[in-house]
Design an enzyme around this catalytic site. Sequence first.
Site, PDB file in Angstrom:
ATOM      1  N   ARG A  76      58.573  72.074  66.142  1.00 13.75           N
ATOM      2  CA  ARG A  76      57.511  71.993  65.112  1.00 13.75           C
ATOM      3  C   ARG A  76      57.780  70.952  64.036  1.00 13.75           C
ATOM      4  NH1 ARG A  76      56.697  77.858  65.554  1.00 13.75           N
ATOM      5  NH2 ARG A  76      55.009  78.077  67.051  1.00 13.75           N
ATOM      6  N   LYS A 132      51.946  56.682  61.770  1.00 12.15           N
ATOM      7  CA  LYS A 132      51.109  56.932  62.941  1.00 12.15           C
ATOM      8  C   LYS A 132      52.025  56.958  64.153  1.00 12.15           C
ATOM      9  CE  LYS A 132      46.571  55.124  61.751  1.00 12.15           C
ATOM     10  NZ  LYS A 132      45.571  54.085  62.056  1.00 12.15           N
ATOM     11  N   GLU A 139      49.411  40.664  63.958  1.00 13.16           N
ATOM     12  CA  GLU A 139      49.302  41.715  62.929  1.00 13.16           C
ATOM     13  C   GLU A 139      49.625  41.138  61.542  1.00 13.16           C
ATOM     14  OE1 GLU A 139      48.046  44.632  63.571  1.00 13.16           O
ATOM     15  OE2 GLU A 139      48.752  45.457  65.472  1.00 13.16           O
ATOM     16  N   LYS A 198      51.190  47.114  53.598  1.00 10.64           N
ATOM     17  CA  LYS A 198      50.982  48.338  54.385  1.00 10.64           C
ATOM     18  C   LYS A 198      51.388  49.564  53.569  1.00 10.64           C
ATOM     19  CE  LYS A 198      50.873  50.681  58.629  1.00 10.64           C
ATOM     20  NZ  LYS A 198      50.957  50.682  60.061  1.00 10.64           N
ATOM     21  N   GLU A 232      44.115  58.133  56.769  1.00 10.60           N
ATOM     22  CA  GLU A 232      42.954  57.329  57.153  1.00 10.60           C
ATOM     23  C   GLU A 232      41.624  58.035  56.887  1.00 10.60           C
ATOM     24  OE1 GLU A 232      43.749  54.589  60.436  1.00 10.60           O
ATOM     25  OE2 GLU A 232      41.713  54.992  61.117  1.00 10.60           O
ATOM     26  N   ARG A 240      42.547  53.164  54.623  1.00 15.28           N
ATOM     27  CA  ARG A 240      43.534  52.824  55.661  1.00 15.28           C
ATOM     28  C   ARG A 240      42.884  52.227  56.909  1.00 15.28           C
ATOM     29  NH1 ARG A 240      49.026  55.876  57.788  1.00 15.28           N
ATOM     30  NH2 ARG A 240      49.395  54.384  59.450  1.00 15.28           N
ATOM     31  N   ASN A 282      42.910  48.450  60.756  1.00  9.06           N
ATOM     32  CA  ASN A 282      42.510  48.365  62.164  1.00  9.06           C
ATOM     33  C   ASN A 282      41.600  47.174  62.447  1.00  9.06           C
ATOM     34  OD1 ASN A 282      43.870  50.766  62.984  1.00  9.06           O
ATOM     35  ND2 ASN A 282      42.281  51.948  61.942  1.00  9.06           N
ATOM     36  N   HIS A 320      41.101  45.994  65.990  1.00  6.98           N
ATOM     37  CA  HIS A 320      41.684  46.991  66.893  1.00  6.98           C
ATOM     38  C   HIS A 320      40.644  47.709  67.749  1.00  6.98           C
ATOM     39  CE1 HIS A 320      45.198  46.139  64.524  1.00  6.98           C
ATOM     40  NE2 HIS A 320      45.937  47.028  65.141  1.00  6.98           N
ATOM     41  N   HIS A 376      41.754  47.506  71.367  1.00  8.27           N
ATOM     42  CA  HIS A 376      42.127  48.671  72.178  1.00  8.27           C
ATOM     43  C   HIS A 376      41.306  48.700  73.468  1.00  8.27           C
ATOM     44  CE1 HIS A 376      43.910  51.186  68.600  1.00  8.27           C
ATOM     45  NE2 HIS A 376      44.672  50.193  68.973  1.00  8.27           N
ATOM     46  N   HIS A 421      49.783  44.379  72.859  1.00  6.10           N
ATOM     47  CA  HIS A 421      48.912  44.922  71.815  1.00  6.10           C
ATOM     48  C   HIS A 421      48.479  43.822  70.835  1.00  6.10           C
ATOM     49  CE1 HIS A 421      47.338  47.702  68.838  1.00  6.10           C
ATOM     50  NE2 HIS A 421      48.132  47.165  67.933  1.00  6.10           N
TER      51      HIS A 421
HETATM   52  P1  NAD Z   1      56.965  46.797  72.528  1.00  8.11           P
HETATM   53  O1  NAD Z   1      57.542  47.943  71.830  1.00  8.11           O
HETATM   54  O2  NAD Z   1      56.482  46.992  73.921  1.00  8.11           O
HETATM   55  O3  NAD Z   1      58.010  45.599  72.494  1.00  8.11           O
HETATM   56  C1  NAD Z   1      57.668  44.387  73.138  1.00  8.11           C
HETATM   57  C2  NAD Z   1      58.777  43.941  74.100  1.00  8.11           C
HETATM   58  O4  NAD Z   1      59.857  43.395  73.368  1.00  8.11           O
HETATM   59  C3  NAD Z   1      59.359  45.064  74.945  1.00  8.11           C
HETATM   60  O5  NAD Z   1      59.612  44.590  76.230  1.00  8.11           O
HETATM   61  C4  NAD Z   1      60.672  45.370  74.222  1.00  8.11           C
HETATM   62  O6  NAD Z   1      61.652  45.937  75.069  1.00  8.11           O
HETATM   63  C5  NAD Z   1      61.088  44.001  73.766  1.00  8.11           C
HETATM   64  N1  NAD Z   1      61.954  43.958  72.600  1.00  8.11           N
HETATM   65  C6  NAD Z   1      61.844  44.711  71.493  1.00  8.11           C
HETATM   66  N2  NAD Z   1      62.705  44.285  70.559  1.00  8.11           N
HETATM   67  C7  NAD Z   1      63.406  43.272  71.114  1.00  8.11           C
HETATM   68  C8  NAD Z   1      64.432  42.436  70.635  1.00  8.11           C
HETATM   69  N3  NAD Z   1      64.890  42.507  69.393  1.00  8.11           N
HETATM   70  N4  NAD Z   1      64.952  41.521  71.466  1.00  8.11           N
HETATM   71  C9  NAD Z   1      64.459  41.397  72.736  1.00  8.11           C
HETATM   72  N5  NAD Z   1      63.461  42.133  73.236  1.00  8.11           N
HETATM   73  C10 NAD Z   1      62.941  43.074  72.420  1.00  8.11           C
HETATM   74  O7  NAD Z   1      55.725  46.179  71.713  1.00  8.11           O
HETATM   75  P2  NAD Z   1      55.456  45.986  70.163  1.00  8.11           P
HETATM   76  O8  NAD Z   1      54.641  44.758  70.082  1.00  8.11           O
HETATM   77  O9  NAD Z   1      56.682  46.076  69.352  1.00  8.11           O
HETATM   78  O10 NAD Z   1      54.572  47.249  69.793  1.00  8.11           O
HETATM   79  C11 NAD Z   1      53.310  47.469  70.371  1.00  8.11           C
HETATM   80  C12 NAD Z   1      53.008  48.955  70.267  1.00  8.11           C
HETATM   81  O11 NAD Z   1      52.966  49.330  68.898  1.00  8.11           O
HETATM   82  C13 NAD Z   1      51.682  49.334  70.870  1.00  8.11           C
HETATM   83  O12 NAD Z   1      51.840  50.476  71.675  1.00  8.11           O
HETATM   84  C14 NAD Z   1      50.808  49.655  69.673  1.00  8.11           C
HETATM   85  O13 NAD Z   1      49.833  50.595  69.945  1.00  8.11           O
HETATM   86  C15 NAD Z   1      51.825  50.154  68.694  1.00  8.11           C
HETATM   87  N6  NAD Z   1      51.414  50.040  67.291  1.00  8.11           N
HETATM   88  C16 NAD Z   1      51.531  51.146  66.508  1.00  8.11           C
HETATM   89  C17 NAD Z   1      51.193  51.075  65.179  1.00  8.11           C
HETATM   90  C18 NAD Z   1      51.396  52.275  64.304  1.00  8.11           C
HETATM   91  O14 NAD Z   1      50.954  52.254  63.145  1.00  8.11           O
HETATM   92  N7  NAD Z   1      52.063  53.309  64.776  1.00  8.11           N
HETATM   93  C19 NAD Z   1      50.728  49.878  64.630  1.00  8.11           C
HETATM   94  C20 NAD Z   1      50.623  48.772  65.446  1.00  8.11           C
HETATM   95  C21 NAD Z   1      50.971  48.868  66.790  1.00  8.11           C
HETATM   96  N1  GLY Z   2      48.066  49.978  62.433  1.00  5.59           N
HETATM   97  C1  GLY Z   2      47.082  50.739  61.747  1.00  5.59           C
HETATM   98  C2  GLY Z   2      47.633  51.750  60.815  1.00  5.59           C
HETATM   99  O1  GLY Z   2      48.830  51.931  60.710  1.00  5.59           O
HETATM  100  O2  GLY Z   2      46.900  52.419  60.164  1.00  5.59           O
END
Ligand code: NAD
Ligand code: GLY
Length: 371
Positions: free
Chosen positions: A135, A157, A199, A241, A251, A255, A259, A262, A266, A279
């Site tokens: 939980r 998020k 971003e 942020k 949100e 907030r 997006n 997005h 998406h 992404h």
């Molecule tokens: P990812 O986590 O897939 O990383 C991209 C690639 O880089 C992967 O292959 C990873 O293994 C590699 N990698 C990571 N760090 C590395 C490093 N230092 N050296 C070498 N390789 C490395 O992608 P991302 O772009 O980091 O994140 C995208 C995700 O984040 C999506 O799923 C998206 O929905 C999510 N997201 C979430 C929020 C939120 O607020 N929670 C906001 C924006 C995006």
């Molecule tokens: N990436 C959108 C949010 O964190 O709200």
Amino acid sequence: MQRPETIKVNVSEPSVTVSLASEKADRSYPIYIDKDLLSNAQLLGSLLGERSVCLVTNDTLSELYLDRVRAVLGADRKVSVVILADGEQYKTLTAYDQVLTAALEERHERSTVFIALGGGVVGDITGFAAATFLRGADFIQMPTTLLAQVDSSVGGKTGINHAMGKNLIGAFHQPIAVVCDTATLETLGDREFSAGVAEVIKYGLIADKDFFRFLIDNAVRLKNRDPEVLAYTIARCCEIKADVVSRDEREGGIRAILNLGHTFGHAIEKEQGFGQWLHGEAVAAGMVMATKISVARGSISSDVLDDLLLFLQCFDLPCEPPSSMTVEVFLSAMQGDKKVQSGRIRYILLSSLGDAAVVGDVSESEIAACL
Ligand code: NAD
Ligand code: GLY
């Protein structure tokens, strides 16, 4: 091994703070941004005390950084390591279950701290696992991609994808700290770095026109990962942020502007198959669509769009969706978006450079005009 010469961070003074005071408790948390923080035993020790750790990463990051983090956690601490398959296509219930099963099998308790070592995928999955483990357990974000350092690690998020759409299963669950080691970007591939830049420019468009201009003027230095430009860029994005999240954690209003691009993005990710478009790449194409509509509505000048296109091209980011994405495909995919309210798709458009708003009345012809 602790490397004293690399310890620059004063653990009592984070680079940025996400302020989340509520009537029940102060849930504010620090974001530490500096080089070599993964090797900073003093910082990790101050955040964890003697608590057990469930460290989650993926099979790419484990090769690069796991030993370093494992070393600073110390030999006396109970530490379990979960290594996920790398990729957006694995941001699934299966990966989420893998984390929970490991934590349960290894008899972790609610006092355990989950650590997400990786990009946004690892961060989102780990945060969701922490949100639901017994939980709710604490977690720390250790973002290693530019995208995770400027966006996904901050704001709470968390979640996973579903075949029906992006991030449809999840929870708001804030980390207790974000430890952003900028030196990890040295091993990040160019494509992944560029995805993070999408971003980054978003923040200029929605919240800070001076930052937008700074990025346009310094695109080449940013592309070359100039340490000065990069450090300022990461800190400024986290400040923006943190400010938005502090004002609207769940949100209910403001907030949503985070997006920008997005809703379209998406839809692209889902329709192309998760993992095909990164992404950030999908967000780039989506942001261009939203900006084109904003120009057509007279909210911003076409110069902004021109600057944005040149900037994205400098980073080899896509400026348009794939040709298979017709208006009909977009509309069908976007019906499943989390922002849909009373059956109505909601979009983020620019009201001026540095300001954005949620809009519900974008017509099919406006979408068609920006494809
Ligand atoms: P990812 O986590 O897939 O990383 C991209 C690639 O880089 C992967 O292959 C990873 O293994 C590699 N990698 C990571 N760090 C590395 C490093 N230092 N050296 C070498 N390789 C490395 O992608 P991302 O772009 O980091 O994140 C995208 C995700 O984040 C999506 O799923 C998206 O929905 C999510 N997201 C979430 C929020 C939120 O607020 N929670 C906001 C924006 C995006
Ligand atoms: N990436 C959108 C949010 O964190 O709200």
